[in-house]
Design a protein around this motif. Structure first.
Motif, PDB file in Angstrom:
ATOM      1  N   MET A 163      -3.361  -4.701  10.005  1.00  0.00           N
ATOM      2  CA  MET A 163      -3.566  -3.623   8.921  1.00  0.00           C
ATOM      3  C   MET A 163      -4.063  -2.414   9.411  1.00  0.00           C
ATOM      4  N   ARG A 164      -3.736  -1.115   8.617  1.00  0.00           N
ATOM      5  CA  ARG A 164      -4.392   0.047   8.898  1.00  0.00           C
ATOM      6  C   ARG A 164      -5.344   0.071   7.714  1.00  0.00           C
ATOM      7  N   VAL A 165      -6.344   1.273   7.670  1.00  0.00           N
ATOM      8  CA  VAL A 165      -7.231   1.335   7.120  1.00  0.00           C
ATOM      9  C   VAL A 165      -7.302   2.680   6.244  1.00  0.00           C
ATOM     10  N   ARG A 166      -7.646   2.501   4.950  1.00  0.00           N
ATOM     11  CA  ARG A 166      -7.773   3.914   4.050  1.00  0.00           C
ATOM     12  C   ARG A 166      -8.998   3.923   3.444  1.00  0.00           C
ATOM     13  N   TYR A 167      -9.783   4.910   3.509  1.00  0.00           N
ATOM     14  CA  TYR A 167     -11.094   4.827   2.760  1.00  0.00           C
ATOM     15  C   TYR A 167     -10.993   5.698   1.508  1.00  0.00           C
ATOM     16  N   MET A 168     -11.729   5.267   0.621  1.00  0.00           N
ATOM     17  CA  MET A 168     -11.646   5.822  -0.760  1.00  0.00           C
ATOM     18  C   MET A 168     -12.827   5.476  -1.473  1.00  0.00           C
ATOM     19  N   ASN A 169     -13.221   6.237  -2.421  1.00  0.00           N
ATOM     20  CA  ASN A 169     -14.288   5.979  -3.252  1.00  0.00           C
ATOM     21  C   ASN A 169     -13.678   4.947  -4.591  1.00  0.00           C
ATOM     22  N   PRO A 170     -14.582   3.873  -5.136  1.00  0.00           N
ATOM     23  CA  PRO A 170     -14.122   2.934  -6.039  1.00  0.00           C
ATOM     24  C   PRO A 170     -13.389   3.756  -7.109  1.00  0.00           C
ATOM     25  N   GLU A 171     -13.819   4.830  -7.707  1.00  0.00           N
ATOM     26  CA  GLU A 171     -13.119   5.516  -8.902  1.00  0.00           C
ATOM     27  C   GLU A 171     -11.899   6.087  -8.525  1.00  0.00           C
ATOM     28  N   ALA A 172     -11.616   6.706  -7.344  1.00  0.00           N
ATOM     29  CA  ALA A 172     -10.322   7.066  -6.943  1.00  0.00           C
ATOM     30  C   ALA A 172      -9.412   6.063  -6.726  1.00  0.00           C
ATOM     31  N   HIS A 173      -9.832   4.794  -6.013  1.00  0.00           N
ATOM     32  CA  HIS A 173      -9.028   3.678  -6.092  1.00  0.00           C
ATOM     33  C   HIS A 173      -8.432   3.312  -7.179  1.00  0.00           C
ATOM     34  N   ASP A 174      -9.255   3.048  -8.025  1.00  0.00           N
ATOM     35  CA  ASP A 174      -9.001   2.490  -9.650  1.00  0.00           C
ATOM     36  C   ASP A 174      -7.826   3.154 -10.196  1.00  0.00           C
ATOM     37  N   LYS A 175      -8.288   4.687 -10.117  1.00  0.00           N
ATOM     38  CA  LYS A 175      -7.214   5.452 -10.872  1.00  0.00           C
ATOM     39  C   LYS A 175      -5.811   5.482 -10.000  1.00  0.00           C
ATOM     40  N   HIS A 176      -5.856   5.574  -8.623  1.00  0.00           N
ATOM     41  CA  HIS A 176      -4.637   5.642  -8.080  1.00  0.00           C
ATOM     42  C   HIS A 176      -4.023   4.392  -7.934  1.00  0.00           C
ATOM     43  N   ILE A 177      -4.627   3.311  -8.096  1.00  0.00           N
ATOM     44  CA  ILE A 177      -3.834   2.023  -7.885  1.00  0.00           C
ATOM     45  C   ILE A 177      -3.333   1.643  -9.312  1.00  0.00           C
ATOM     46  N   ALA A 178      -3.965   2.348 -10.461  1.00  0.00           N
ATOM     47  CA  ALA A 178      -3.313   2.165 -11.688  1.00  0.00           C
ATOM     48  C   ALA A 178      -1.967   2.587 -11.770  1.00  0.00           C
ATOM     49  N   TYR A 179      -1.572   3.752 -11.142  1.00  0.00           N
ATOM     50  CA  TYR A 179      -0.069   3.997 -11.174  1.00  0.00           C
ATOM     51  C   TYR A 179       0.666   3.461 -10.261  1.00  0.00           C
ATOM     52  N   VAL A 180       0.393   3.035  -8.874  1.00  0.00           N
ATOM     53  CA  VAL A 180       1.365   2.427  -8.031  1.00  0.00           C
ATOM     54  C   VAL A 180       1.525   1.052  -8.174  1.00  0.00           C
ATOM     55  N   SER A 181       0.433   0.216  -9.009  1.00  0.00           N
ATOM     56  CA  SER A 181       0.360  -1.137  -8.911  1.00  0.00           C
ATOM     57  C   SER A 181       0.332  -1.577 -10.159  1.00  0.00           C
ATOM     58  N   HIS A 182      -0.914  -1.228 -11.215  1.00  0.00           N
ATOM     59  CA  HIS A 182      -0.874  -1.867 -12.277  1.00  0.00           C
ATOM     60  C   HIS A 182       0.100  -1.447 -13.306  1.00  0.00           C
ATOM     61  N   LEU A 183       0.523  -0.245 -13.094  1.00  0.00           N
ATOM     62  CA  LEU A 183       1.648   0.184 -14.346  1.00  0.00           C
ATOM     63  C   LEU A 183       2.766  -0.268 -13.884  1.00  0.00           C
ATOM     64  N   SER A 184       3.153  -0.636 -12.639  1.00  0.00           N
ATOM     65  CA  SER A 184       4.559  -1.292 -12.006  1.00  0.00           C
ATOM     66  C   SER A 184       4.603  -2.569 -12.747  1.00  0.00           C
ATOM     67  N   HIS A 185       3.536  -3.455 -12.571  1.00  0.00           N
ATOM     68  CA  HIS A 185       3.226  -4.931 -13.364  1.00  0.00           C
ATOM     69  C   HIS A 185       3.805  -4.727 -14.810  1.00  0.00           C
ATOM     70  N   ILE A 186       3.028  -3.850 -15.294  1.00  0.00           N
ATOM     71  CA  ILE A 186       3.032  -3.712 -16.782  1.00  0.00           C
ATOM     72  C   ILE A 186       4.909  -3.678 -16.950  1.00  0.00           C
ATOM     73  N   SER A 187       5.246  -2.455 -16.343  1.00  0.00           N
ATOM     74  CA  SER A 187       6.379  -2.295 -16.648  1.00  0.00           C
ATOM     75  C   SER A 187       7.554  -3.181 -16.353  1.00  0.00           C
ATOM     76  N   SER A 188       7.283  -4.244 -15.342  1.00  0.00           N
ATOM     77  CA  SER A 188       8.254  -5.279 -15.097  1.00  0.00           C
ATOM     78  C   SER A 188       8.021  -6.444 -16.262  1.00  0.00           C
ATOM     79  N   PHE A 189       6.702  -6.677 -16.659  1.00  0.00           N
ATOM     80  CA  PHE A 189       6.475  -7.568 -17.602  1.00  0.00           C
ATOM     81  C   PHE A 189       7.164  -7.271 -18.919  1.00  0.00           C
ATOM     82  N   MET A 190       7.038  -6.025 -19.057  1.00  0.00           N
ATOM     83  CA  MET A 190       7.739  -5.510 -20.553  1.00  0.00           C
ATOM     84  C   MET A 190       9.210  -5.362 -20.441  1.00  0.00           C
ATOM     85  N   LEU A 191       9.719  -5.288 -19.330  1.00  0.00           N
ATOM     86  CA  LEU A 191      11.181  -5.306 -19.183  1.00  0.00           C
ATOM     87  C   LEU A 191      11.621  -6.702 -19.355  1.00  0.00           C
ATOM     88  N   GLY A 192      11.033  -7.630 -18.809  1.00  0.00           N
ATOM     89  CA  GLY A 192      11.350  -8.923 -18.815  1.00  0.00           C
ATOM     90  C   GLY A 192      11.198  -9.460 -20.241  1.00  0.00           C
TER      91      GLY A 192
END
Ligand code: NAP
Length: 288
Positions: A163-192
């Motif tokens: 793995m490669r490493v990326r450093y972030m603060n916890p708030e930035a992590h949660d904000k950015h990951i909401a777009y690229v991971s959490h929203l993708s899951h909701i979108s997929s669940f609701m399409l299904g």
């Protein structure tokens, strides 16, 4: 090296497989709330023994891979029991509440806050496999709060599994990951859900489902036990992404109602840039 894995499912089990390959003489001890998963992990050779209370003090490394709601209690308990020289890493998909849960712990310097951007829609020890982490990114938060000597132990492991490493603060992590991971899951669940609701009595329609449908609803196979606590812990950021997503859906619908297919075309053309944007970006093999 003696390693404890707490929550021996997909993520913890896949670390176990890679560690066995990369480290000579590694001894793996598995802890899990589910006796069935623990037994299965032993049968599959993911672990060498089931963890007992007497094991904690002799561990060099503990990887905690339980759902994020359980993480808030399990992590402080693990830190209470380990020796001063043991590194504890987590893999939770949220970071702010997890970092807060251990912020005042006397052994905070033994903890490295991690989120591997790797995974699949499957869970449990049978889903674990070698190479899950190869070529993916490990996000590390608040690295300065971890003892330097123990950071090195964590970095060695992260490098060894590819793995490669990326450093972030916890708030930035949660904000950015909401777009690229959490929203993708909701979108997929609701399409299904949308298609299941509509086609409940017309099962034939699923015979028409092609690879586009299958790849878009893949994430809807994910475990609600894992995802409901993630949405709860990252509620504010996830709601913000949903607001923007729903506004885009509404706008698209209005353009269609108005017969403005030039704008519909342009929106899609503009979004095609995603091909260029993602080219060369080290995404996980499974987009999780
Ligand atoms: P998983 O396959 O379901 O494994 C989790 C294991 O932890 C299960 O065996 C579960 O048992 C056990 N567990 C639950 N509560 C526990 C507790 N209090 N103490 C001990 N064991 C407990 O889940 P996973 O996909 O590996 O995910 C693990 C962690 O990695 C989560 O924090 C998740 O956010 C994070 N993560 C997941 C992915 C992914 O794609 N899956 C990617 C990156 C990070 P039961 O089945 O009986 O509940």
């Amino acid at each position: 090296m003696k390693v404890g894995i707490v929550g021996i499912g997909l993520i913890g089990g896949s670390f176990a497989v890679d560690l066995r390959k990369e480290y000579r003489n590694v001894f793996l001890v598995g802890f899990d709330i589910s006796p069935e998963n623990q037994e299965r992990a032993l049968e599959l050779g993911l672990i060498d023994k089931k963890g007992e209370a007497s094991d904690w003090s002799s561990l060099d490394l503990v990887i905690v891979t339980v759902p994020v709601d359980a993480m808030l209690k399990v992590l402080p308990n693990v830190l209470d029991q380990i020796s001063d020289d043991c590194l504890v890493m987590d893999a939770g998909s949220t970071k702010r509440q997890i970092c807060e849960a251990v912020a005042g712990h006397p052994k905070r310097r033994n903890f490295l806050a991690c989120h591997p951007i790797a995974g699949t829609e499957f869970s449990g020890p049978t889903a674990a496999h070698q190479g899950l982490y190869e070529g993916t990114t490990m996000i590390i938060c608040e690295v300065e709060k971890t003892a330097f000597k123990l950071q090195e132990r964590g970095m060695e492991l992260i490098n060894k599994v590819g793995m490669r490493v990326r450093y972030m603060n916890p708030e930035a992590h949660d904000k950015h990951i909401a777009y690229v991971s959490h929203l993708s899951h909701i979108s997929s669940f609701m399409l299904g859900k949308t298609v299941i609701d509509k086609e409940e009595n017309e099962r034939d329609i699923f015979d028409l489902a092609g690879s586009g449908f299958e790849s878009t609803v893949r994430l809807a196979k994910s475990s609600p036990d894992m995802w409901a606590p993630i949405f709860e812990q990252n509620k504010d950021n996830v709601l913000e992404t949903l607001k923007e997503y729903i506004a885009n859906l509404r706008d698209f619908k209005e353009k269609m109602e108005e017969g403005d297919f030039k704008s519909v075309y342009e929106q899609m053309l503009n979004t095609n840039r995603i091909k260029e944007i993602l080219k060369g970006i080290p995404l996980t093999k499974t987009t999780k």
